[in-house]
Design a protein around this motif. Structure first.
Motif, PDB file in Angstrom:
ATOM      1  N   HIS A   1      48.759 -98.073  63.027  1.00 36.04           N
ATOM      2  CA  HIS A   1      47.717 -96.820  62.382  1.00 36.04           C
ATOM      3  C   HIS A   1      47.124 -95.903  63.432  1.00 36.04           C
ATOM      4  O   HIS A   1      47.583 -94.541  62.902  1.00 36.04           O
ATOM      5  N   ALA A   2      47.276 -96.452  64.480  1.00 32.80           N
ATOM      6  CA  ALA A   2      46.137 -94.811  64.990  1.00 32.80           C
ATOM      7  C   ALA A   2      47.623 -93.477  65.501  1.00 32.80           C
ATOM      8  O   ALA A   2      47.748 -92.900  65.390  1.00 32.80           O
ATOM      9  N   TYR A   3      48.690 -94.812  65.664  1.00 31.38           N
ATOM     10  CA  TYR A   3      49.707 -94.149  66.600  1.00 31.38           C
ATOM     11  C   TYR A   3      50.275 -93.446  64.904  1.00 31.38           C
ATOM     12  O   TYR A   3      50.967 -91.476  64.693  1.00 31.38           O
ATOM     13  N   LYS A   4      51.076 -93.597  63.888  1.00 31.67           N
ATOM     14  CA  LYS A   4      50.935 -93.362  62.596  1.00 31.67           C
ATOM     15  C   LYS A   4      50.197 -91.923  62.185  1.00 31.67           C
ATOM     16  O   LYS A   4      50.204 -91.588  62.052  1.00 31.67           O
TER      17      LYS A   4
ATOM     18  N   ARG B   1      48.187 -90.079  64.377  1.00 32.52           N
ATOM     19  CA  ARG B   1      47.555 -89.294  65.028  1.00 32.52           C
ATOM     20  C   ARG B   1      46.118 -89.259  65.302  1.00 32.52           C
ATOM     21  O   ARG B   1      45.973 -88.131  65.935  1.00 32.52           O
ATOM     22  N   LYS B   2      45.828 -89.992  65.940  1.00 32.10           N
ATOM     23  CA  LYS B   2      43.623 -90.338  66.276  1.00 32.10           C
ATOM     24  C   LYS B   2      44.551 -90.184  68.097  1.00 32.10           C
ATOM     25  O   LYS B   2      45.240 -89.766  68.732  1.00 32.10           O
ATOM     26  N   PRO B   3      42.890 -89.382  68.409  1.00 33.23           N
ATOM     27  CA  PRO B   3      42.855 -89.367  69.501  1.00 33.23           C
ATOM     28  C   PRO B   3      43.244 -90.721  71.050  1.00 33.23           C
ATOM     29  O   PRO B   3      43.626 -91.287  70.483  1.00 33.23           O
ATOM     30  N   TYR B   4      43.976 -89.823  71.970  1.00 35.47           N
ATOM     31  CA  TYR B   4      44.741 -91.334  72.840  1.00 35.47           C
ATOM     32  C   TYR B   4      43.547 -92.464  73.392  1.00 35.47           C
ATOM     33  O   TYR B   4      43.838 -93.476  73.172  1.00 35.47           O
ATOM     34  N   TYR B   5      41.935 -91.952  73.166  1.00 39.49           N
ATOM     35  CA  TYR B   5      41.365 -93.285  74.059  1.00 39.49           C
ATOM     36  C   TYR B   5      40.701 -94.396  72.377  1.00 39.49           C
ATOM     37  O   TYR B   5      40.540 -95.087  73.336  1.00 39.49           O
ATOM     38  N   TRP B   6      41.713 -94.244  71.470  1.00 38.62           N
ATOM     39  CA  TRP B   6      41.712 -94.916  70.596  1.00 38.62           C
ATOM     40  C   TRP B   6      42.408 -96.451  70.959  1.00 38.62           C
ATOM     41  O   TRP B   6      41.863 -97.430  70.781  1.00 38.62           O
ATOM     42  N   TYR B   7      43.874 -95.339  71.307  1.00 40.88           N
ATOM     43  CA  TYR B   7      45.038 -96.058  72.337  1.00 40.88           C
ATOM     44  C   TYR B   7      44.379 -97.908  73.436  1.00 40.88           C
ATOM     45  O   TYR B   7      44.253 -98.871  73.754  1.00 40.88           O
ATOM     46  N   PHE B   8      43.584 -96.162  74.474  1.00 44.22           N
ATOM     47  CA  PHE B   8      43.339 -97.760  74.970  1.00 44.22           C
ATOM     48  C   PHE B   8      41.828 -98.525  75.125  1.00 44.22           C
ATOM     49  O   PHE B   8      42.134 -99.322  75.550  1.00 44.22           O
TER      50      PHE B   8
END
Length: 67
Positions: free
Chosen positions: A15-18, A20-27
């Motif tokens: 969902h974050a990738y789709k 385009r959420k900021p990179y800190y969400w991935y971490f």
């Protein structure tokens, strides 16, 4: 139980990738799986205005004369 956590984590990452959420969400989601996924779901996926809109739509479907 562990599989459910992995499924929720993968969903949040997708969902974050789709969206385009900021990179800190991935971490946050990847390194703190349970808490990070929960925070992401509450802040990014679940939106109170969306919930109210859905509730209004359900009310309209069930009782069309009510406005």
């Amino acid at each position: 139980m562990y599989y459910l956590l992995i499924i929720v984590q993968v969903f949040c990452l997708y969902h974050a990738y789709k969206n385009r959420k900021p990179y800190y969400w991935y971490f946050l989601i990847f390194f703190i799986p349970a808490i990070g996924s929960l925070i992401y779901i509450i802040t990014q996926i679940y939106n109170k205005s969306d919930a109210e809109k859905i509730q209004e739509e359900i009310t309209t479907v069930l009782n069309p004369t009510k406005k």
